[in-house]
Design an enzyme around this catalytic site. Structure first.
Site, PDB file in Angstrom:
ATOM      1  N   HIS A  94     -83.473 -29.102  45.606  1.00  0.00           N
ATOM      2  CA  HIS A  94     -82.216 -29.856  45.634  1.00  0.00           C
ATOM      3  C   HIS A  94     -82.456 -31.228  46.230  1.00  0.00           C
ATOM      4  CE1 HIS A  94     -77.977 -30.730  45.727  1.00  0.00           C
ATOM      5  NE2 HIS A  94     -78.068 -31.027  47.019  1.00  0.00           N
ATOM      6  N   SER A  95     -81.948 -32.266  45.553  1.00  0.00           N
ATOM      7  CA  SER A  95     -82.035 -33.651  46.010  1.00  0.00           C
ATOM      8  C   SER A  95     -83.508 -34.025  46.241  1.00  0.00           C
ATOM      9  CB  SER A  95     -81.168 -33.836  47.267  1.00  0.00           C
ATOM     10  OG  SER A  95     -80.851 -35.191  47.469  1.00  0.00           O
ATOM     11  N   MET A  96     -83.910 -34.365  47.465  1.00  0.00           N
ATOM     12  CA  MET A  96     -85.316 -34.669  47.699  1.00  0.00           C
ATOM     13  C   MET A  96     -86.215 -33.538  47.214  1.00  0.00           C
ATOM     14  SD  MET A  96     -87.435 -35.366  51.251  1.00  0.00           S
ATOM     15  CE  MET A  96     -87.511 -33.640  51.726  1.00  0.00           C
ATOM     16  N   ALA A  98     -85.849 -31.731  44.678  1.00  0.00           N
ATOM     17  CA  ALA A  98     -86.024 -31.812  43.222  1.00  0.00           C
ATOM     18  C   ALA A  98     -87.175 -32.743  42.869  1.00  0.00           C
ATOM     19  CB  ALA A  98     -84.733 -32.301  42.568  1.00  0.00           C
ATOM     20  N   SER A 121     -82.035 -30.091  41.100  1.00  0.00           N
ATOM     21  CA  SER A 121     -80.617 -30.099  41.440  1.00  0.00           C
ATOM     22  C   SER A 121     -80.262 -31.373  42.197  1.00  0.00           C
ATOM     23  CB  SER A 121     -80.298 -28.871  42.311  1.00  0.00           C
ATOM     24  OG  SER A 121     -79.009 -28.957  42.884  1.00  0.00           O
TER      25      SER A 121
END
Length: 255
Positions: A94-96, A98, A121
């Site tokens: 998720h975020s970083m 990803a 994500s």
């Protein structure tokens, strides 16, 4: 049977039985492995959830955070391969997380050990990401940006001591993402799912769709109600979708 040795990268105890797939879960900026503490219960025993603990947080808070996604990838390559052993593996980030999952997938593919599935994500694909650095902002403006993402616990914002500990890690994580340089390496050949929230201020559906350009495998986009941290309220629905995608990846691997 999974390896019994506990690595600092994977603080959880390995499963005692052999799963069908290992799911390495990579956290967002400032977060640690505990972000995924409930996922094993929700996904069940066929998929082993392996939360990844990055330096600079939780049980590794005495270590300096890494300010480079590529260096994190290099450091994680051998631990991931060793931890998975003979079991197929996938990534969720998720975020970083990803971006790190994407870079890791490329490096492992180059070495002949690609993941069975890549799930990203809440992050724009690196070849389409707009340059908008925030890690160099003064503390007040930087914290306002973080708060606007709606994932910061209220008790943290009320504690100057906790903020003093967290802000440097957040800056290092944002720096790692914002200084990442996309290099054209050709598309991956793995199935990919891009998840996002319908009102994420920085990652609209059009950007999520562009993840399709980075793989020749089956690519799907899944959008849920919520903002950047839609996962906080939609975790069961997200995991139901993710489990279906991972099941398809397992079946494809056995075909």
């Amino acid at each position: 049977m999974q390896p019994s040795a506990v690595s600092p990268w994977f603080p959880g105890q390995p499963m005692t039985s052999t799963p069908e797939l290992c799911l390495f879960c990579l956290p967002h900026a400032g977060a640690g492995a505990s972000t995924y503490r409930d996922w094993q219960r929700l996904l069940g025993p066929r998929i082993e959830v392996v939360p990844v603990q990055l330096p600079g947080r939780e049980g590794r808070f005495t270590e300096p955070a890494e300010r480079s996604i590529r260096r994190l990838s290099e450091r994680l390559l051998e631990p991931v391969v060793t931890r998975a052993g003979a079991v197929p593996f996938a990534f969720f980030g998720h975020s970083m997380g990803a971006l790190l999952a994407y870079d890791l997938s490329n490096e492992l593919a180059r070495l002949g050990s690609p993941p069975a599935h890549l799930a990203v994500s809440g992050y724009a694909p690196p070849h389409a990401r707009a340059a908008n650095p925030v890690h160099t902002l003064p503390d007040k403006e930087f914290l306002e940006h973080v708060i606007n993402l709606e994932g910061t616990a209220p008790d943290l914002l009320d504690s100057p001591q906790l903020l003093e500990l967290l802000l440097p890690v957040l800056r290092d994580d944002f720096a790692a993402c914002e200084t990442y340089e996309y290099v054209e390496r050709g598309p991956l050949r793995v199935p990919l799912t891009a998840f996002g929230g319908h009102r994420d201020p920085g990652v609209g559906v059009a950007l999520l769709e562009r993840w399709r350009e980075l793989t020749t495998g089956t690519a799907t986009v899944e959008v849920f109600p919520g903002g950047h941290f839609y996962l906080l309220d939609q975790v069961e629905q997200v995991l139901e979708t993710l489990a279906a995608r991972l099941g398809a990846a397992r079946e494809a691997g056995l075909a």
